[in-house]
Design an enzyme around this catalytic site. Sequence first.
Site, short mmCIF file in Angstrom:
data_model
loop_
_atom_site.label_atom_id
_atom_site.label_comp_id
_atom_site.label_asym_id
_atom_site.label_seq_id
_atom_site.Cartn_x
_atom_site.Cartn_y
_atom_site.Cartn_z
N GLU A 79 0.85 -1.20 0.00
CA GLU A 79 0.00 0.00 0.00
C GLU A 79 0.88 1.25 0.00
O GLU A 79 2.02 1.21 0.46
CB GLU A 79 -0.84 0.02 1.30
CG GLU A 79 -2.31 -0.29 1.10
CD GLU A 79 -3.10 0.85 0.49
OE1 GLU A 79 -2.60 1.58 -0.39
OE2 GLU A 79 -4.25 1.02 0.90
N ASP A 80 0.31 2.36 -0.47
CA ASP A 80 1.04 3.62 -0.37
C ASP A 80 1.02 4.12 1.08
O ASP A 80 2.04 4.55 1.60
CB ASP A 80 0.46 4.69 -1.33
CG ASP A 80 -1.06 4.82 -1.27
OD1 ASP A 80 -1.72 4.12 -0.46
OD2 ASP A 80 -1.61 5.62 -2.05
N ASP B 21 -3.98 4.63 6.82
CA ASP B 21 -4.59 5.79 7.48
C ASP B 21 -5.57 5.24 8.51
O ASP B 21 -5.21 4.99 9.66
CB ASP B 21 -5.25 6.64 6.39
CG ASP B 21 -5.82 7.93 6.90
OD1 ASP B 21 -5.76 8.17 8.11
OD2 ASP B 21 -6.34 8.73 6.09
N LYS C 133 0.62 6.54 8.64
CA LYS C 133 0.17 7.84 9.14
C LYS C 133 -0.24 7.72 10.60
O LYS C 133 -0.97 6.79 10.97
CB LYS C 133 -1.01 8.34 8.31
CG LYS C 133 -1.21 9.84 8.42
CD LYS C 133 -2.56 10.26 7.93
CE LYS C 133 -2.55 10.64 6.48
NZ LYS C 133 -3.77 11.40 6.11
N PHE D 203 -2.65 15.81 5.54
CA PHE D 203 -2.96 15.29 4.21
C PHE D 203 -1.68 15.30 3.39
O PHE D 203 -1.03 16.32 3.24
CB PHE D 203 -4.06 16.09 3.52
CG PHE D 203 -4.57 15.38 2.30
CD1 PHE D 203 -5.38 14.26 2.43
CD2 PHE D 203 -4.16 15.77 1.03
CE1 PHE D 203 -5.80 13.55 1.31
CE2 PHE D 203 -4.58 15.07 -0.09
CZ PHE D 203 -5.40 13.96 0.04
N ARG E 126 0.90 12.51 -7.70
CA ARG E 126 1.52 11.21 -7.38
C ARG E 126 3.00 11.20 -7.73
O ARG E 126 3.78 10.46 -7.15
CB ARG E 126 0.83 10.07 -8.15
CG ARG E 126 -0.61 9.82 -7.76
CD ARG E 126 -1.07 8.47 -8.30
NE ARG E 126 -2.51 8.31 -8.36
CZ ARG E 126 -3.27 7.90 -7.36
NH1 ARG E 126 -2.73 7.63 -6.19
NH2 ARG E 126 -4.57 7.77 -7.50
P1 IMP Z 1 -7.30 3.77 4.87
O1 IMP Z 1 -8.24 2.79 4.22
O2 IMP Z 1 -8.03 4.84 5.63
O3 IMP Z 1 -6.18 3.13 5.66
O4 IMP Z 1 -6.64 4.63 3.73
C1 IMP Z 1 -5.90 4.10 2.74
C2 IMP Z 1 -6.11 4.86 1.45
O5 IMP Z 1 -6.57 6.22 1.65
C3 IMP Z 1 -4.78 4.99 0.78
O6 IMP Z 1 -4.59 3.92 -0.11
C4 IMP Z 1 -4.86 6.32 0.07
O7 IMP Z 1 -5.40 6.14 -1.21
C5 IMP Z 1 -5.85 7.14 0.87
N1 IMP Z 1 -5.17 8.12 1.76
C6 IMP Z 1 -5.15 8.09 3.11
N2 IMP Z 1 -4.47 9.14 3.61
C7 IMP Z 1 -4.05 9.86 2.54
C8 IMP Z 1 -3.26 11.07 2.42
O8 IMP Z 1 -2.81 11.70 3.38
N3 IMP Z 1 -3.03 11.50 1.14
C9 IMP Z 1 -3.49 10.82 0.04
N4 IMP Z 1 -4.21 9.69 0.12
C10 IMP Z 1 -4.50 9.20 1.36
MG MG Z 2 -4.59 4.53 -2.44
#
Ligand code: IMP
Ligand code: MG
Length: 189
Positions: free
Chosen positions: A106-107, A110, A138, A161, A174
Amino acid sequence: MISSREIQNMQKNMVCLHTQQEVEVAIDRVAEAMNQTFSADDLPIFLCTMNGAVIFMGQLLPRLRFPLQIDYVHTARYYGTMHAGDLHWIAKPTTSLQDRIIVIVEDIIDSGITLARVIDYCEQQGAKKIYTAALVDKEHERSENGIETVDFAGLHVEDKFLLGYGLDYQGFFRNLPGIYAVQKPEGRE
Ligand code: IMP
Ligand code: MG
């Protein structure tokens, strides 16, 4: 779509939290940990979560010294609906995951929901063992439906963000060569 003026304004106001060199050192560390973890007999499948993880995945793979295969998943989260947080599947892997070791790449983690749902899918497909990797961990409160930690984290970054190295706003930024913090334009999701 975001306008070129908004893109330029955001670019003016963003702050670099990690330079390209720092990100590359973090990717070196993740690769080293993976090289310690996996042996020549494991034959893991690395699942790239599109689109955000494409840069991390592309830079990670040439650093790995064990045999592996790759595939990808593409998901999107629904926001602002009755089912906020539900995962919508755009693409699933075509390689069989049955009895395989999987590394989900994953990138960013969050809330932890995306990874939790992709793990569920891999389990349903009969994966033998599942690992998770994220370029950015994060420092954000995880959802009760999300996973807490990843097995391999590149950088631990404050709860802002973030953009760059695969992280986007409306599909842009990106390609920024570092991790940047930014204010989203007012009223934008
Ligand atoms: P999660 O499901 O909340 O853990 O979030 C994962 C996805 O949310 C990542 O794959 C990103 O695409 C997006 N995301 C979460 N935080 C950020 C951020 O700070 N910048 C850009 N994309 C984010
Ligand atoms: Mg993503």
